[in-house]
Design a protein around this motif. Structure first.
Motif, PDB file in Angstrom:
ATOM      1  N   SER A 228       0.827  -1.203   0.000  1.00 19.88           N
ATOM      2  CA  SER A 228       0.000   0.000   0.000  1.00 19.88           C
ATOM      3  C   SER A 228       0.865   1.259   0.000  1.00 19.88           C
ATOM      4  N   ALA A 229       1.880   1.277   0.881  1.00 19.63           N
ATOM      5  CA  ALA A 229       2.765   2.460   0.960  1.00 19.63           C
ATOM      6  C   ALA A 229       3.578   2.594  -0.319  1.00 19.63           C
ATOM      7  N   GLY A 230       4.034   1.461  -0.858  1.00 20.46           N
ATOM      8  CA  GLY A 230       4.835   1.505  -2.082  1.00 20.46           C
ATOM      9  C   GLY A 230       4.027   1.997  -3.266  1.00 20.46           C
ATOM     10  N   LEU A 231       2.806   1.468  -3.421  1.00 21.39           N
ATOM     11  CA  LEU A 231       1.912   1.923  -4.490  1.00 21.39           C
ATOM     12  C   LEU A 231       1.679   3.419  -4.394  1.00 21.39           C
ATOM     13  N   ARG A 232       1.413   3.848  -3.176  1.00 20.71           N
ATOM     14  CA  ARG A 232       1.100   5.257  -2.962  1.00 20.71           C
ATOM     15  C   ARG A 232       2.292   6.128  -3.342  1.00 20.71           C
ATOM     16  N   LYS A 233       3.496   5.662  -3.006  1.00 20.24           N
ATOM     17  CA  LYS A 233       4.681   6.446  -3.342  1.00 20.24           C
ATOM     18  C   LYS A 233       4.887   6.481  -4.858  1.00 20.24           C
ATOM     19  N   VAL A 234       4.762   5.330  -5.514  1.00 18.01           N
ATOM     20  CA  VAL A 234       4.888   5.298  -6.976  1.00 18.01           C
ATOM     21  C   VAL A 234       3.863   6.250  -7.591  1.00 18.01           C
ATOM     22  N   PHE A 235       2.635   6.174  -7.085  1.00 17.22           N
ATOM     23  CA  PHE A 235       1.573   7.023  -7.610  1.00 17.22           C
ATOM     24  C   PHE A 235       1.910   8.506  -7.421  1.00 17.22           C
ATOM     25  N   ASP A 236       2.341   8.848  -6.195  1.00 22.33           N
ATOM     26  CA  ASP A 236       2.635  10.259  -5.922  1.00 22.33           C
ATOM     27  C   ASP A 236       3.806  10.767  -6.755  1.00 22.33           C
ATOM     28  N   ASP A 237       4.761   9.888  -7.045  1.00 22.48           N
ATOM     29  CA  ASP A 237       5.943  10.308  -7.805  1.00 22.48           C
ATOM     30  C   ASP A 237       5.659  10.485  -9.293  1.00 22.48           C
ATOM     31  N   LEU A 238       4.593   9.886  -9.787  1.00 22.78           N
ATOM     32  CA  LEU A 238       4.283  10.046 -11.210  1.00 22.78           C
ATOM     33  C   LEU A 238       3.791  11.477 -11.457  1.00 22.78           C
ATOM     34  N   PRO A 239       4.132  12.032 -12.629  1.00 23.56           N
ATOM     35  CA  PRO A 239       3.708  13.412 -12.890  1.00 23.56           C
ATOM     36  C   PRO A 239       2.194  13.499 -13.093  1.00 23.56           C
ATOM     37  N   ASN A 240       1.631  14.654 -12.807  1.00 25.65           N
ATOM     38  CA  ASN A 240       0.213  14.866 -13.048  1.00 25.65           C
ATOM     39  C   ASN A 240      -0.051  15.139 -14.521  1.00 25.65           C
ATOM     40  N   GLU A 241      -1.257  14.874 -14.937  1.00 20.50           N
ATOM     41  CA  GLU A 241      -1.718  15.131 -16.304  1.00 20.50           C
ATOM     42  C   GLU A 241      -1.509  16.618 -16.635  1.00 20.50           C
ATOM     43  N   PRO A 242      -0.649  16.928 -17.613  1.00 17.80           N
ATOM     44  CA  PRO A 242      -0.324  18.336 -17.883  1.00 17.80           C
ATOM     45  C   PRO A 242      -1.529  19.144 -18.356  1.00 17.80           C
ATOM     46  N   TRP A 243      -2.480  18.467 -19.003  1.00 16.48           N
ATOM     47  CA  TRP A 243      -3.684  19.133 -19.479  1.00 16.48           C
ATOM     48  C   TRP A 243      -4.395  19.849 -18.335  1.00 16.48           C
ATOM     49  N   PHE A 244      -4.257  19.289 -17.106  1.00 17.45           N
ATOM     50  CA  PHE A 244      -4.979  19.846 -15.978  1.00 17.45           C
ATOM     51  C   PHE A 244      -4.353  21.104 -15.418  1.00 17.45           C
ATOM     52  N   GLN A 245      -3.104  21.336 -15.801  1.00 12.58           N
ATOM     53  CA  GLN A 245      -2.480  22.540 -15.261  1.00 12.58           C
ATOM     54  C   GLN A 245      -2.859  23.790 -16.054  1.00 12.58           C
TER      55      GLN A 245
ATOM     56  N   GLU B 170      -4.729  15.089  -9.367  1.00 12.16           N
ATOM     57  CA  GLU B 170      -4.425  13.788  -8.781  1.00 12.16           C
ATOM     58  C   GLU B 170      -5.528  12.777  -9.157  1.00 12.16           C
ATOM     59  N   ALA B 171      -6.749  13.236  -9.150  1.00  8.31           N
ATOM     60  CA  ALA B 171      -7.862  12.364  -9.534  1.00  8.31           C
ATOM     61  C   ALA B 171      -7.726  11.929 -10.988  1.00  8.31           C
ATOM     62  N   ALA B 172      -7.255  12.854 -11.853  1.00  7.89           N
ATOM     63  CA  ALA B 172      -7.071  12.510 -13.269  1.00  7.89           C
ATOM     64  C   ALA B 172      -5.981  11.459 -13.422  1.00  7.89           C
ATOM     65  N   LYS B 173      -4.904  11.631 -12.678  1.00  7.46           N
ATOM     66  CA  LYS B 173      -3.816  10.652 -12.734  1.00  7.46           C
ATOM     67  C   LYS B 173      -4.320   9.292 -12.265  1.00  7.46           C
ATOM     68  N   CYS B 174      -5.055   9.279 -11.153  1.00  5.63           N
ATOM     69  CA  CYS B 174      -5.588   8.028 -10.613  1.00  5.63           C
ATOM     70  C   CYS B 174      -6.524   7.361 -11.617  1.00  5.63           C
ATOM     71  N   THR B 175      -7.335   8.166 -12.269  1.00  9.68           N
ATOM     72  CA  THR B 175      -8.275   7.637 -13.253  1.00  9.68           C
ATOM     73  C   THR B 175      -7.531   6.976 -14.415  1.00  9.68           C
ATOM     74  N   LEU B 176      -6.449   7.603 -14.854  1.00 11.11           N
ATOM     75  CA  LEU B 176      -5.703   7.021 -15.982  1.00 11.11           C
ATOM     76  C   LEU B 176      -4.986   5.741 -15.564  1.00 11.11           C
ATOM     77  N   VAL B 177      -4.497   5.678 -14.333  1.00 12.56           N
ATOM     78  CA  VAL B 177      -3.901   4.429 -13.841  1.00 12.56           C
ATOM     79  C   VAL B 177      -4.986   3.341 -13.791  1.00 12.56           C
ATOM     80  N   SER B 178      -6.170   3.727 -13.353  1.00 13.42           N
ATOM     81  CA  SER B 178      -7.289   2.791 -13.303  1.00 13.42           C
ATOM     82  C   SER B 178      -7.638   2.278 -14.713  1.00 13.42           C
ATOM     83  N   PHE B 179      -7.632   3.176 -15.694  1.00 11.19           N
ATOM     84  CA  PHE B 179      -7.861   2.748 -17.082  1.00 11.19           C
ATOM     85  C   PHE B 179      -6.743   1.828 -17.560  1.00 11.19           C
ATOM     86  N   ASP B 180      -5.515   2.151 -17.181  1.00 14.00           N
ATOM     87  CA  ASP B 180      -4.393   1.315 -17.604  1.00 14.00           C
ATOM     88  C   ASP B 180      -4.570  -0.116 -17.094  1.00 14.00           C
TER      89      ASP B 180
END
Lengths: 246, 246
Positions: A228-245, B170-180
């Motif tokens: 759970s902690a490892g998944l969360r860290k991998v997830f947090d380290d991935l970049p966010n969708e640039p479209w959202f910025q 973060e929700a968008a990133k999570c959603t794309l991981v879920s799709f993956d």
């Protein structure tokens, strides 16, 4: 519901099942879903069951009861293929006995089974027996089968398990992560988990009962926390969708 | 099959859908499953659809066709609750029209819809409309709904999404991981993915079409690669089941 996994790898076979049975959400009980049939040094057969509990218990009872008879049974069939045929036939027998009454319309008497193991003279084999009594066999391309609540825990198995290269301890770890994902997302699958491993051509392990992983099992707890902690860290380290910025 | 997700977070709403439609495995086509209804600065409504394609297309056609009539429609209903009632009623109308013929016995005319958005005067809301036309609303405890092939991608959402604290990117990133995870394990869900985000109380985003993530989208590719490599590393770093070393 139920969750059972079995794998046939070059290194051997691995079986795992949960122990929760439910009819609705308030009739929950704990039942073993893993059954062993063996002759020391000559054959080891493991069956996992999912589906209508009355059907699966009856099938196992009949298979056991017939071990002492003159006919074909799990301890005298010449191959694991014939063991799968026998299991499928017994399943159809029970489903017809209990399900043919026209008053029972709408009740699902079906069940799925995984049957695997090794009979001296052939290699380890693994079959998935369908509710209709027919079956498929695991191959090098598709080295695992799941029955019951299988979808939540499938992605990690697809990512990790390879027939040639996956070691049994790695397969056990992967299986427990798969159970963790399933238990997190589905109430009807629950601890404890039974696990059994049969190293290819050894004929020794099935003489012990399955390894039972209870709710407070320190290894499983640390695996759940670490995953759970490892998944969360991998997830947090991935970049966010640039479209959202924008 | 289909995979659609929608979330209602404190920050706003997020919608995502794949675009694969299939009847069997050799009749595969690409169809949009996300529909927008809006009045600039006053209301934005998004609908996601899964199920019988004839049914979902008919429902959307009728909803669109009636926008110009005198009766109740999506651009004049006073609340999103009433929009869900209208969608449910239209769904029942189509299912009865097409499904009541006794020759059609055995065909599933059903469909599930997610409908969410914001109408000026109330906060963002999100509903899941069932094939029977009734519906449930997302709450702070259960801030997301999935329709279609939902199980493979559920564990990561359960781990990450929290109504109060999850940001939209973060929700968008999570959603794309879920799709993956879903696409890896199920052939019937496929790219491209449509995504739409509605920030709470802004009434501006729905005036653009959804963001479409194609097969060669560099962000999605890097997310898939990073997630897969990261998962694998977390998995490899976890200790093996000590029972297996005996």
């Amino acid at each position: 519901m139920t969750y059972c996994v079995a794998m046939r790898l070059r290194a051997g076979l691995l079986f795992a099942s949960d122990t929760r049975t439910n009819a609705g959400v308030d009739h929950i009980a704990s039942f073993r879903k893993m059954y062993q049939f063996q002759i020391p040094h000559l054959r080891e057969i493991v069956i996992l069951a999912a589906g209508n509990l009355a059907t699966t218990q009856s099938v196992i009872s009949l298979l056991n009861q017939r071990l002492n008879g003159d006919g074909e049974h799990l301890l005298n069939v010449p191959s694991l293929y014939d063991a799968a045929v026998l299991l499928g036939r017994t399943l159809k027998e029970v489903v017809h006995r209990d399900g043919d009454d026209p008053h029972n319309h709408g009740v699902d008497f079906g069940a799925n089974f995984l049957i695997g193991g090794q009979i001296k003279g052939e290699g380890p084999r693994l079959f998935h027996v369908y509710p209709q009594g027919n079956f498929i066999e695991a191959t090098e391309d598709t080295p695992y089968f799941q029955i019951g609540e299988s979808k939540y825990g499938k992605p990690i198995i697809d990512r990790v398990i390879r027939y040639e290269t996956t070691a049994l301890d790695e397969a056990a770890k992967c299986t427990l992560v798969s159970f963790d994902s399933t238990i997190q997302s589905n109430l009807s699958v629950g601890l404890p988990i039974d696990m059994l491993m049969l190293r290819a051509n050894q004929f020794e392990q099935a003489m012990q009962p399955p390894h039972r992983i209870e709710r407070d099992d320190p290894y499983f707890l640390s695996l759940r926390t670490g995953w759970s902690a490892g998944l969360r860290k991998v997830f947090d380290d991935l970049p966010n969708e640039p479209w959202f910025q924008t």
